[in-house]
Design a protein around this motif. Structure first.
Motif, PDB file in Angstrom:
ATOM      1  N   LYS A   1     -36.784 126.513  -4.294  1.00  0.00           N
ATOM      2  CA  LYS A   1     -36.574 127.560  -5.302  1.00  0.00           C
ATOM      3  C   LYS A   1     -35.674 127.054  -6.431  1.00  0.00           C
ATOM      4  N   VAL A   2     -35.905 127.599  -7.617  1.00  0.00           N
ATOM      5  CA  VAL A   2     -35.095 127.244  -8.783  1.00  0.00           C
ATOM      6  C   VAL A   2     -33.716 127.872  -8.628  1.00  0.00           C
ATOM      7  N   GLU A   3     -32.665 127.061  -8.823  1.00  0.00           N
ATOM      8  CA  GLU A   3     -31.292 127.559  -8.745  1.00  0.00           C
ATOM      9  C   GLU A   3     -30.731 127.860 -10.124  1.00  0.00           C
ATOM     10  N   SER A   4     -31.030 126.985 -11.092  1.00  0.00           N
ATOM     11  CA  SER A   4     -30.500 127.182 -12.438  1.00  0.00           C
ATOM     12  C   SER A   4     -31.413 126.522 -13.460  1.00  0.00           C
ATOM     13  N   LEU A   5     -31.281 126.980 -14.695  1.00  0.00           N
ATOM     14  CA  LEU A   5     -32.021 126.389 -15.807  1.00  0.00           C
ATOM     15  C   LEU A   5     -31.061 125.570 -16.645  1.00  0.00           C
ATOM     16  N   HIS A   6     -31.522 124.456 -17.156  1.00  0.00           N
ATOM     17  CA  HIS A   6     -30.725 123.623 -18.053  1.00  0.00           C
ATOM     18  C   HIS A   6     -31.118 124.019 -19.466  1.00  0.00           C
ATOM     19  N   VAL A   7     -30.130 124.479 -20.213  1.00  0.00           N
ATOM     20  CA  VAL A   7     -30.363 124.974 -21.563  1.00  0.00           C
ATOM     21  C   VAL A   7     -29.609 124.086 -22.529  1.00  0.00           C
ATOM     22  N   GLY A   8     -30.322 123.606 -23.543  1.00  0.00           N
ATOM     23  CA  GLY A   8     -29.694 122.736 -24.527  1.00  0.00           C
ATOM     24  C   GLY A   8     -29.906 123.249 -25.924  1.00  0.00           C
ATOM     25  N   GLY A   9     -28.940 122.953 -26.757  1.00  0.00           N
ATOM     26  CA  GLY A   9     -29.084 123.282 -28.168  1.00  0.00           C
ATOM     27  C   GLY A   9     -30.115 122.353 -28.760  1.00  0.00           C
ATOM     28  N   GLY A  10     -30.185 122.309 -30.028  1.00  0.00           N
ATOM     29  CA  GLY A  10     -31.133 121.396 -30.637  1.00  0.00           C
ATOM     30  C   GLY A  10     -32.468 122.042 -30.870  1.00  0.00           C
ATOM     31  N   GLU A  11     -33.393 121.227 -31.270  1.00  0.00           N
ATOM     32  CA  GLU A  11     -34.700 121.730 -31.676  1.00  0.00           C
ATOM     33  C   GLU A  11     -35.682 121.681 -30.530  1.00  0.00           C
ATOM     34  N   ARG A  12     -36.778 122.397 -30.698  1.00  0.00           N
ATOM     35  CA  ARG A  12     -37.823 122.432 -29.683  1.00  0.00           C
ATOM     36  C   ARG A  12     -38.428 121.047 -29.462  1.00  0.00           C
ATOM     37  N   ASN A  13     -38.414 120.195 -30.468  1.00  0.00           N
ATOM     38  CA  ASN A  13     -39.027 118.877 -30.352  1.00  0.00           C
ATOM     39  C   ASN A  13     -38.211 117.919 -29.508  1.00  0.00           C
ATOM     40  N   SER A  14     -36.972 118.298 -29.170  1.00  0.00           N
ATOM     41  CA  SER A  14     -36.116 117.383 -28.421  1.00  0.00           C
ATOM     42  C   SER A  14     -36.193 117.641 -26.918  1.00  0.00           C
ATOM     43  N   PHE A  15     -37.328 118.116 -26.431  1.00  0.00           N
ATOM     44  CA  PHE A  15     -37.486 118.430 -25.006  1.00  0.00           C
ATOM     45  C   PHE A  15     -37.218 117.231 -24.113  1.00  0.00           C
ATOM     46  N   PHE A  16     -37.678 116.069 -24.494  1.00  0.00           N
ATOM     47  CA  PHE A  16     -37.522 114.898 -23.647  1.00  0.00           C
ATOM     48  C   PHE A  16     -36.163 114.227 -23.800  1.00  0.00           C
TER      49      PHE A  16
ATOM     50  N   VAL B   1     -27.597 127.488 -16.602  1.00  0.00           N
ATOM     51  CA  VAL B   1     -27.579 128.939 -16.485  1.00  0.00           C
ATOM     52  C   VAL B   1     -28.105 129.282 -15.098  1.00  0.00           C
ATOM     53  N   ASN B   2     -27.241 129.896 -14.284  1.00  0.00           N
ATOM     54  CA  ASN B   2     -27.623 130.286 -12.939  1.00  0.00           C
ATOM     55  C   ASN B   2     -28.739 131.314 -12.999  1.00  0.00           C
ATOM     56  N   LEU B   3     -29.686 131.228 -12.099  1.00  0.00           N
ATOM     57  CA  LEU B   3     -30.827 132.132 -12.092  1.00  0.00           C
ATOM     58  C   LEU B   3     -30.385 133.591 -11.944  1.00  0.00           C
ATOM     59  N   LYS B   4     -29.268 133.838 -11.270  1.00  0.00           N
ATOM     60  CA  LYS B   4     -28.752 135.200 -11.097  1.00  0.00           C
ATOM     61  C   LYS B   4     -28.282 135.812 -12.415  1.00  0.00           C
ATOM     62  N   GLU B   5     -27.950 134.990 -13.400  1.00  0.00           N
ATOM     63  CA  GLU B   5     -27.468 135.470 -14.693  1.00  0.00           C
ATOM     64  C   GLU B   5     -28.611 135.876 -15.629  1.00  0.00           C
TER      65      GLU B   5
ATOM     66  N   ILE C   1     -37.194 137.431 -18.404  1.00  0.00           N
ATOM     67  CA  ILE C   1     -37.965 136.308 -18.921  1.00  0.00           C
ATOM     68  C   ILE C   1     -39.162 136.924 -19.623  1.00  0.00           C
ATOM     69  N   GLY C   2     -39.131 136.868 -20.950  1.00  0.00           N
ATOM     70  CA  GLY C   2     -40.185 137.471 -21.746  1.00  0.00           C
ATOM     71  C   GLY C   2     -41.217 136.455 -22.196  1.00  0.00           C
ATOM     72  N   LYS C   3     -42.103 136.907 -23.066  1.00  0.00           N
ATOM     73  CA  LYS C   3     -43.175 136.040 -23.563  1.00  0.00           C
ATOM     74  C   LYS C   3     -42.619 134.857 -24.349  1.00  0.00           C
ATOM     75  N   ASP C   4     -41.595 135.109 -25.177  1.00  0.00           N
ATOM     76  CA  ASP C   4     -41.056 134.060 -26.043  1.00  0.00           C
ATOM     77  C   ASP C   4     -39.612 133.685 -25.760  1.00  0.00           C
ATOM     78  N   ILE C   5     -38.861 134.558 -25.076  1.00  0.00           N
ATOM     79  CA  ILE C   5     -37.432 134.300 -24.876  1.00  0.00           C
ATOM     80  C   ILE C   5     -37.000 134.586 -23.440  1.00  0.00           C
ATOM     81  N   VAL C   6     -35.809 134.069 -23.116  1.00  0.00           N
ATOM     82  CA  VAL C   6     -35.156 134.337 -21.843  1.00  0.00           C
ATOM     83  C   VAL C   6     -33.815 134.985 -22.187  1.00  0.00           C
ATOM     84  N   LEU C   7     -33.551 136.174 -21.626  1.00  0.00           N
ATOM     85  CA  LEU C   7     -32.289 136.862 -21.863  1.00  0.00           C
ATOM     86  C   LEU C   7     -31.332 136.607 -20.713  1.00  0.00           C
ATOM     87  N   VAL C   8     -30.078 136.288 -21.069  1.00  0.00           N
ATOM     88  CA  VAL C   8     -29.050 136.004 -20.085  1.00  0.00           C
ATOM     89  C   VAL C   8     -27.940 137.029 -20.246  1.00  0.00           C
ATOM     90  N   GLY C   9     -27.460 137.579 -19.150  1.00  0.00           N
ATOM     91  CA  GLY C   9     -26.373 138.550 -19.184  1.00  0.00           C
ATOM     92  C   GLY C   9     -26.879 139.941 -19.474  1.00  0.00           C
TER      93      GLY C   9
END
Length: 81
Positions: free
Chosen positions: A34-49, A59-63, A67-75
Motif C-alpha cells: 500500500k502507498v504510505e506517502s506521496l512525494h511532492v516537488g515544486g517545479g514544472e510538470r516537465n521535471s517529473f524525472f 505527504v502522508n496518505l492520511k493528510e 484526489i480529484g480529476k486534476d488536483i490533490v487536496l491536502v489538509g
C-alpha cells in the motif's frame, strides 16, 4: 486507482490555498503493497524525472483529503487548531 493516474497532478494545501507542487513519486510499504506517502516537488510538470529536487516533500496518505480529476487536496479547509 493506479499511481499513474495521479502522477504530475497539482497538490494544493487546502488550509492555505497554496500550491505545494506536483506528485512525482510515492513511498510504498513493501509488506502490504500500500502507498504510505506521496512525494511532492515544486517545479514544472516537465521535471517529473528529476527526482533529485531539493524541494521534494512527503505527504502522508492520511493528510490527503481529496484526489480529484486534476488536483490533490491536502489538509482540511476548516481545520480545528
Amino acid at each position: 486507482m493506479r499511481f499513474s493516474e495521479i502522477q504530475k497532478k497539482e497538490v494544493i494545501d487546502a488550509t492555505k490555498g497554496t500550491l505545494l507542487g506536483f506528485v512525482q513519486d510515492a513511498t510504498i510499504d513493501t509488506v502490504t503493497g500500500k502507498v504510505e506517502s506521496l512525494h511532492v516537488g515544486g517545479g514544472e510538470r516537465n521535471s517529473f524525472f528529476d527526482t533529485k529536487d531539493k524541494d521534494t516533500k512527503r505527504v502522508n496518505l492520511k493528510e490527503i483529503t481529496t484526489i480529484g480529476k486534476d488536483i490533490v487536496l491536502v489538509g482540511k479547509k476548516n481545520a480545528e487548531k
